[in-house]
Design a protein around this motif. Structure first.
Motif, PDB file in Angstrom:
ATOM      1  N   GLY A 154       8.158  -0.699   0.452  1.00 17.40           N
ATOM      2  CA  GLY A 154       7.458   0.351   1.181  1.00 17.40           C
ATOM      3  C   GLY A 154       8.211   1.667   1.203  1.00 17.40           C
ATOM      4  O   GLY A 154       7.617   2.746   1.167  1.00 17.40           O
ATOM      5  N   LEU A 155       9.537   1.595   1.242  1.00 22.10           N
ATOM      6  CA  LEU A 155      10.363   2.808   1.281  1.00 22.10           C
ATOM      7  C   LEU A 155      10.615   3.386  -0.111  1.00 22.10           C
ATOM      8  O   LEU A 155      11.012   4.553  -0.233  1.00 22.10           O
ATOM      9  CB  LEU A 155      11.707   2.490   1.948  1.00 22.10           C
ATOM     10  N   TRP A 156      10.411   2.587  -1.119  1.00 21.89           N
ATOM     11  CA  TRP A 156      10.769   2.942  -2.500  1.00 21.89           C
ATOM     12  C   TRP A 156      10.318   4.353  -2.913  1.00 21.89           C
ATOM     13  O   TRP A 156      11.117   5.139  -3.422  1.00 21.89           O
ATOM     14  CB  TRP A 156      10.181   1.887  -3.436  1.00 21.89           C
ATOM     15  N   PRO A 157       9.041   4.713  -2.740  1.00 22.04           N
ATOM     16  CA  PRO A 157       8.586   6.016  -3.247  1.00 22.04           C
ATOM     17  C   PRO A 157       9.241   7.211  -2.565  1.00 22.04           C
ATOM     18  O   PRO A 157       9.195   8.325  -3.092  1.00 22.04           O
ATOM     19  CB  PRO A 157       7.077   6.002  -2.945  1.00 22.04           C
ATOM     20  N   PHE A 158       9.827   6.997  -1.399  1.00 25.30           N
ATOM     21  CA  PHE A 158      10.356   8.111  -0.617  1.00 25.30           C
ATOM     22  C   PHE A 158      11.882   8.209  -0.692  1.00 25.30           C
ATOM     23  O   PHE A 158      12.500   8.932   0.084  1.00 25.30           O
ATOM     24  CB  PHE A 158       9.916   7.952   0.842  1.00 25.30           C
ATOM     25  N   THR A 159      12.473   7.474  -1.635  1.00 23.78           N
ATOM     26  CA  THR A 159      13.919   7.487  -1.812  1.00 23.78           C
ATOM     27  C   THR A 159      14.245   7.760  -3.273  1.00 23.78           C
ATOM     28  O   THR A 159      13.354   7.905  -4.117  1.00 23.78           O
ATOM     29  CB  THR A 159      14.533   6.133  -1.408  1.00 23.78           C
ATOM     30  N   THR A 169       0.837  -1.207   0.000  1.00 23.54           N
ATOM     31  CA  THR A 169       0.000   0.000   0.000  1.00 23.54           C
ATOM     32  C   THR A 169       0.867   1.251   0.000  1.00 23.54           C
ATOM     33  O   THR A 169       0.605   2.214  -0.740  1.00 23.54           O
ATOM     34  CB  THR A 169      -0.928   0.010   1.221  1.00 23.54           C
ATOM     35  N   ALA A 170       1.919   1.244   0.825  1.00 22.41           N
ATOM     36  CA  ALA A 170       2.842   2.379   0.856  1.00 22.41           C
ATOM     37  C   ALA A 170       3.526   2.563  -0.496  1.00 22.41           C
ATOM     38  O   ALA A 170       3.748   3.700  -0.935  1.00 22.41           O
ATOM     39  CB  ALA A 170       3.888   2.160   1.949  1.00 22.41           C
ATOM     40  N   PHE A 171       3.815   1.464  -1.159  1.00 23.11           N
ATOM     41  CA  PHE A 171       4.448   1.518  -2.478  1.00 23.11           C
ATOM     42  C   PHE A 171       3.546   2.234  -3.487  1.00 23.11           C
ATOM     43  O   PHE A 171       3.992   3.139  -4.208  1.00 23.11           O
ATOM     44  CB  PHE A 171       4.746   0.097  -2.950  1.00 23.11           C
ATOM     45  N   VAL A 172       2.289   1.845  -3.526  1.00 22.47           N
ATOM     46  CA  VAL A 172       1.355   2.417  -4.504  1.00 22.47           C
ATOM     47  C   VAL A 172       0.976   3.852  -4.134  1.00 22.47           C
ATOM     48  O   VAL A 172       1.112   4.780  -4.937  1.00 22.47           O
ATOM     49  CB  VAL A 172       0.094   1.539  -4.613  1.00 22.47           C
ATOM     50  N   VAL A 173       0.495   4.045  -2.903  1.00 24.23           N
ATOM     51  CA  VAL A 173       0.050   5.370  -2.467  1.00 24.23           C
ATOM     52  C   VAL A 173       1.226   6.347  -2.434  1.00 24.23           C
ATOM     53  O   VAL A 173       1.088   7.517  -2.803  1.00 24.23           O
ATOM     54  CB  VAL A 173      -0.622   5.290  -1.083  1.00 24.23           C
ATOM     55  N   GLY A 174       2.386   5.865  -1.996  1.00 24.16           N
ATOM     56  CA  GLY A 174       3.564   6.726  -1.932  1.00 24.16           C
ATOM     57  C   GLY A 174       3.992   7.234  -3.288  1.00 24.16           C
ATOM     58  O   GLY A 174       4.363   8.405  -3.437  1.00 24.16           O
ATOM     59  N   HIS A 175       3.918   6.384  -4.297  1.00 27.30           N
ATOM     60  CA  HIS A 175       4.273   6.825  -5.646  1.00 27.30           C
ATOM     61  C   HIS A 175       3.279   7.866  -6.168  1.00 27.30           C
ATOM     62  O   HIS A 175       3.671   8.837  -6.822  1.00 27.30           O
ATOM     63  CB  HIS A 175       4.332   5.631  -6.598  1.00 27.30           C
ATOM     64  N   ILE A 176       1.998   7.638  -5.900  1.00 28.21           N
ATOM     65  CA  ILE A 176       0.990   8.605  -6.344  1.00 28.21           C
ATOM     66  C   ILE A 176       1.218   9.953  -5.671  1.00 28.21           C
ATOM     67  O   ILE A 176       1.209  11.010  -6.324  1.00 28.21           O
ATOM     68  CB  ILE A 176      -0.427   8.083  -6.042  1.00 28.21           C
ATOM     69  N   TYR A 177       1.444   9.917  -4.358  1.00 33.83           N
ATOM     70  CA  TYR A 177       1.685  11.160  -3.616  1.00 33.83           C
ATOM     71  C   TYR A 177       2.963  11.847  -4.095  1.00 33.83           C
ATOM     72  O   TYR A 177       2.977  13.067  -4.323  1.00 33.83           O
ATOM     73  CB  TYR A 177       1.790  10.852  -2.126  1.00 33.83           C
ATOM     74  N   ARG A 178       4.027  11.074  -4.270  1.00 34.60           N
ATOM     75  CA  ARG A 178       5.306  11.653  -4.686  1.00 34.60           C
ATOM     76  C   ARG A 178       5.187  12.272  -6.082  1.00 34.60           C
ATOM     77  O   ARG A 178       5.730  13.351  -6.352  1.00 34.60           O
ATOM     78  CB  ARG A 178       6.372  10.555  -4.690  1.00 34.60           C
ATOM     79  N   HIS A 213      13.670   6.889  -9.387  1.00 39.74           N
ATOM     80  CA  HIS A 213      14.200   7.203 -10.723  1.00 39.74           C
ATOM     81  C   HIS A 213      14.085   6.021 -11.667  1.00 39.74           C
ATOM     82  O   HIS A 213      14.206   6.180 -12.885  1.00 39.74           O
ATOM     83  CB  HIS A 213      15.661   7.653 -10.619  1.00 39.74           C
ATOM     84  N   VAL A 214      13.828   4.807 -11.111  1.00 38.06           N
ATOM     85  CA  VAL A 214      13.661   3.624 -11.952  1.00 38.06           C
ATOM     86  C   VAL A 214      12.520   3.819 -12.950  1.00 38.06           C
ATOM     87  O   VAL A 214      12.572   3.333 -14.089  1.00 38.06           O
ATOM     88  CB  VAL A 214      13.374   2.385 -11.074  1.00 38.06           C
ATOM     89  N   TRP A 215      11.489   4.562 -12.534  1.00 38.77           N
ATOM     90  CA  TRP A 215      10.306   4.741 -13.385  1.00 38.77           C
ATOM     91  C   TRP A 215      10.433   5.946 -14.314  1.00 38.77           C
ATOM     92  O   TRP A 215       9.500   6.238 -15.064  1.00 38.77           O
ATOM     93  CB  TRP A 215       9.062   4.922 -12.518  1.00 38.77           C
ATOM     94  N   SER A 216      11.525   6.651 -14.257  1.00 42.25           N
ATOM     95  CA  SER A 216      11.654   7.882 -15.029  1.00 42.25           C
ATOM     96  C   SER A 216      12.349   7.623 -16.361  1.00 42.25           C
ATOM     97  O   SER A 216      13.376   6.955 -16.422  1.00 42.25           O
ATOM     98  CB  SER A 216      12.463   8.929 -14.247  1.00 42.25           C
ATOM     99  N   PHE A 217      11.774   8.175 -17.400  1.00 43.58           N
ATOM    100  CA  PHE A 217      12.405   8.172 -18.712  1.00 43.58           C
ATOM    101  C   PHE A 217      11.978   9.445 -19.412  1.00 43.58           C
ATOM    102  O   PHE A 217      10.788   9.730 -19.487  1.00 43.58           O
ATOM    103  CB  PHE A 217      12.004   6.947 -19.537  1.00 43.58           C
ATOM    104  N   PRO A 218      12.922  10.238 -19.903  1.00 41.75           N
ATOM    105  CA  PRO A 218      12.593  11.578 -20.431  1.00 41.75           C
ATOM    106  C   PRO A 218      11.905  11.555 -21.780  1.00 41.75           C
ATOM    107  O   PRO A 218      12.384  12.105 -22.758  1.00 41.75           O
ATOM    108  CB  PRO A 218      13.976  12.246 -20.535  1.00 41.75           C
ATOM    109  N   LEU A 219      10.725  10.908 -21.837  1.00 41.71           N
ATOM    110  CA  LEU A 219      10.000  10.829 -23.110  1.00 41.71           C
ATOM    111  C   LEU A 219       9.566  12.204 -23.603  1.00 41.71           C
ATOM    112  O   LEU A 219       9.485  12.433 -24.816  1.00 41.71           O
ATOM    113  CB  LEU A 219       8.770   9.931 -22.951  1.00 41.71           C
TER     114      LEU A 219
END
Length: 238
Positions: A194-199, A16-25, A203-209
């Protein structure tokens, strides 16, 4: 109660922290959605550490996908128990060694290179130590327990438990007899999620499309004479 806490409540909380944290971030702090690269401060160790780490992690993740596939399905497509065990043990061990070497290089780089250490946060250090723990315990499971030890058939315990989490039918009792290092490996992996979105891992999900479709590039230049910042637009050549 402890089984429910560790193998049902904790995993779902981290997911849940993974999903919600990414949305919030993403909605509140896209400007920080970056790896904050330290390449300008040191390149040689980063080149080797990052290359070994990323290739090793990709190989290890591909191997872990096998846990989601039931034994019966594997056997139906011609992969018997011996073939799976050899591929998982030796292939997983090779990927684990490569990943661990890369992780150690990156960790020592952050600790021993003064400029890198000064520009590292406690979160940066904690994440890389956590990843090192995940890799080490995974390698221990593969080599010490399954290749040269008594062995543990995680396809009868961890695999069904993980599939149960995904299908929202968790069976915490399956994890009761799992060896300690398997449990540590799993718990640290979920903690990392769980910590992923806050660290800086985001950048793993980033690509300068968006840069591919830009007709103009906006940049800023400091005006030393007036002490003001100016914005200019430059149209790239076709």
């Amino acid at each position: 109660m402890m089984n429910q806490l560790l193998w049902v409540i904790f995993p779902y909380t981290m997911l849940t922290a993974f999903v919600v944290g990414h949305i919030y971030r993403y909605r509140s702090g896209q400007i920080g959605w970056t790896s904050r690269s330290s390449q300008l401060l040191e390149k040689k160790a980063l080149k080797w550490g990052s290359t070994l780490f990323h290739f090793g992690v990709l190989a290890a993740l591909c191997g872990h996908v096998g846990m989601l596939v039931p034994k019966e399905v594997m056997e139906a497509i011609g992969i018997n128990e011996h073939m799976y065990h050899m591929a998982a043990s030796w292939g997983g061990s090779t990927a684990g060694v490569i990943t661990l070497i890369g992780t150690i290089i990156l960790l020592l780089r952050r600790l021993c290179v003064k400029r890198i250490r000064r520009n590292s946060s406690m979160g940066d250090l904690f994440v890389i130590v956590l990843i090192a723990g995940i890799v080490f315990t995974g390698l221990w499971n593969s080599l010490v327990i399954n290749s040269f030890g008594a062995g543990h058939d995680y396809r009868e315990t961890v695999g069904p438990w993980l599939r149960g989490l995904i299908t929202l039918q968790p069976r915490a009792e399956l994890m009761g007899g799992v060896p300690l290092f398997f449990k540590l490996h799993i718990l640290m992996a979920f903690a990392a999620l769980g910590l992923w979105p806050f660290t800086r891992l985001v950048h793993v999900w980033s690509f300068p499309l968006t840069y591919l479709k830009r007709s103009r590039i906006l940049y800023r230049k400091w005006n030393k004479a007036g002490g003001t910042e100016q914005e200019r637009q430059n149209t790239p050549a076709a």
